[in-house]
Design an enzyme around this catalytic site. Sequence first.
Site, mmCIF file in Angstrom:
data_model
loop_
_atom_site.group_PDB
_atom_site.id
_atom_site.type_symbol
_atom_site.label_atom_id
_atom_site.label_comp_id
_atom_site.label_asym_id
_atom_site.label_seq_id
_atom_site.Cartn_x
_atom_site.Cartn_y
_atom_site.Cartn_z
ATOM 1 N N HIS A 18 -8.832 -14.866 34.256
ATOM 2 C CA HIS A 18 -10.307 -14.143 33.859
ATOM 3 C C HIS A 18 -11.358 -14.701 34.801
ATOM 4 O O HIS A 18 -12.236 -14.389 35.274
ATOM 5 C CB HIS A 18 -10.682 -14.717 32.505
ATOM 6 C CG HIS A 18 -9.816 -14.189 31.190
ATOM 7 N ND1 HIS A 18 -9.002 -14.833 30.329
ATOM 8 C CD2 HIS A 18 -9.395 -12.936 31.015
ATOM 9 C CE1 HIS A 18 -8.487 -14.116 29.506
ATOM 10 N NE2 HIS A 18 -8.558 -12.927 29.824
ATOM 11 N N LYS A 42 -10.282 -10.618 12.489
ATOM 12 C CA LYS A 42 -9.412 -10.934 13.567
ATOM 13 C C LYS A 42 -9.749 -12.176 14.404
ATOM 14 O O LYS A 42 -10.287 -12.213 15.152
ATOM 15 C CB LYS A 42 -9.004 -9.626 14.526
ATOM 16 C CG LYS A 42 -7.695 -9.937 15.115
ATOM 17 C CD LYS A 42 -7.603 -8.628 16.115
ATOM 18 C CE LYS A 42 -7.079 -9.236 17.541
ATOM 19 N NZ LYS A 42 -7.538 -8.312 18.522
ATOM 20 N N ARG A 91 -3.992 -5.739 35.544
ATOM 21 C CA ARG A 91 -2.843 -6.345 36.137
ATOM 22 C C ARG A 91 -1.503 -5.406 36.422
ATOM 23 O O ARG A 91 -1.056 -5.507 37.247
ATOM 24 C CB ARG A 91 -2.493 -7.622 35.059
ATOM 25 C CG ARG A 91 -3.356 -8.528 34.977
ATOM 26 C CD ARG A 91 -2.975 -9.426 33.728
ATOM 27 N NE ARG A 91 -3.433 -8.821 32.535
ATOM 28 C CZ ARG A 91 -3.333 -8.939 31.299
ATOM 29 N NH1 ARG A 91 -3.125 -10.209 31.004
ATOM 30 N NH2 ARG A 91 -3.939 -8.297 30.256
ATOM 31 N N SER A 129 -3.275 -14.680 28.036
ATOM 32 C CA SER A 129 -3.839 -15.423 26.758
ATOM 33 C C SER A 129 -2.848 -15.708 25.846
ATOM 34 O O SER A 129 -2.643 -16.780 25.415
ATOM 35 C CB SER A 129 -5.139 -14.965 26.115
ATOM 36 O OG SER A 129 -6.194 -15.132 27.062
HETATM 37 P P1 ADP Z 1 -9.156 -8.115 25.481
HETATM 38 O O1 ADP Z 1 -8.699 -8.851 24.037
HETATM 39 O O2 ADP Z 1 -10.215 -7.483 25.301
HETATM 40 O O3 ADP Z 1 -7.998 -7.222 26.182
HETATM 41 P P2 ADP Z 1 -8.666 -10.441 27.333
HETATM 42 O O4 ADP Z 1 -9.335 -11.904 26.810
HETATM 43 O O5 ADP Z 1 -7.267 -10.454 26.979
HETATM 44 O O6 ADP Z 1 -9.456 -9.515 26.340
HETATM 45 O O7 ADP Z 1 -8.964 -9.767 28.589
HETATM 46 C C1 ADP Z 1 -10.275 -9.571 28.996
HETATM 47 C C2 ADP Z 1 -10.246 -8.875 30.493
HETATM 48 O O8 ADP Z 1 -9.659 -9.546 31.251
HETATM 49 C C3 ADP Z 1 -9.490 -7.442 30.430
HETATM 50 O O9 ADP Z 1 -9.938 -6.544 31.145
HETATM 51 C C4 ADP Z 1 -8.046 -8.112 30.907
HETATM 52 O O10 ADP Z 1 -7.431 -6.970 31.329
HETATM 53 C C5 ADP Z 1 -8.376 -9.040 31.785
HETATM 54 N N1 ADP Z 1 -7.223 -10.150 32.001
HETATM 55 C C6 ADP Z 1 -6.684 -10.913 31.454
HETATM 56 N N2 ADP Z 1 -5.959 -11.566 32.169
HETATM 57 C C7 ADP Z 1 -6.140 -11.106 33.393
HETATM 58 C C8 ADP Z 1 -5.501 -11.856 34.575
HETATM 59 N N3 ADP Z 1 -4.316 -12.597 34.496
HETATM 60 N N4 ADP Z 1 -5.665 -11.136 35.804
HETATM 61 C C9 ADP Z 1 -6.882 -10.443 35.816
HETATM 62 N N5 ADP Z 1 -7.440 -9.758 34.860
HETATM 63 C C10 ADP Z 1 -7.078 -10.336 33.324
#
Ligand code: ADP
Length: 157
Positions: A18, A42, A91, A129
Amino acid sequence: MQKTAIFPGSFDPFTVGHESIVRRALSIFDRIIVSVGYNSNKQGYFPLETRLEWISNVFKNEPGVEVTWFSGLTVDFCRKKDARFILRGLRTAADFEFERAIAQVNKAMDDSIESVFLLTRPEHTPVNSTIVRDIVRNGGDASKFVPPGVKLGEFKP
Ligand code: ADP
């Protein structure tokens, strides 16, 4: 005109993947609002306040980045913040399919808002995450997957 992007997500917790997306996007946007989506049905693993504090630590020296939370539709929040862009990271092909649907529906709801995607750096492709939470739950060390401001070691569930 100032270019503002919302970077919405659960960020449960915020990872190096992120962080990299936000820092790279600073060359495109004047202001990025990292926005933790809050859903009372949630709750997530880390409390909302903890997630916000950690993300604020990460960007404390970055004036172009704001950190906040929202509930409800992302497009409504964009309008509230006067943001015309939604930033997301990609990703894998699975991410693409998921993001495509959301972005197309958002576009149908508000044609003035554009979704912008950055491809992850190869080394961040496996970082997510869910894996960080699993490591923490099982007492492992996940510090290499999160920025230093995300103080997993200080968290007491
Ligand atoms: P959500 O629950 O909305 O998917 P996330 O916190 O999982 O939220 O992710 C937020 C954004 O960050 C999403 O666009 C996700 O694809 C991107 N993201 C998550 N992990 C990575 C990573 N390792 N590299 C690049 N982008 C990522």
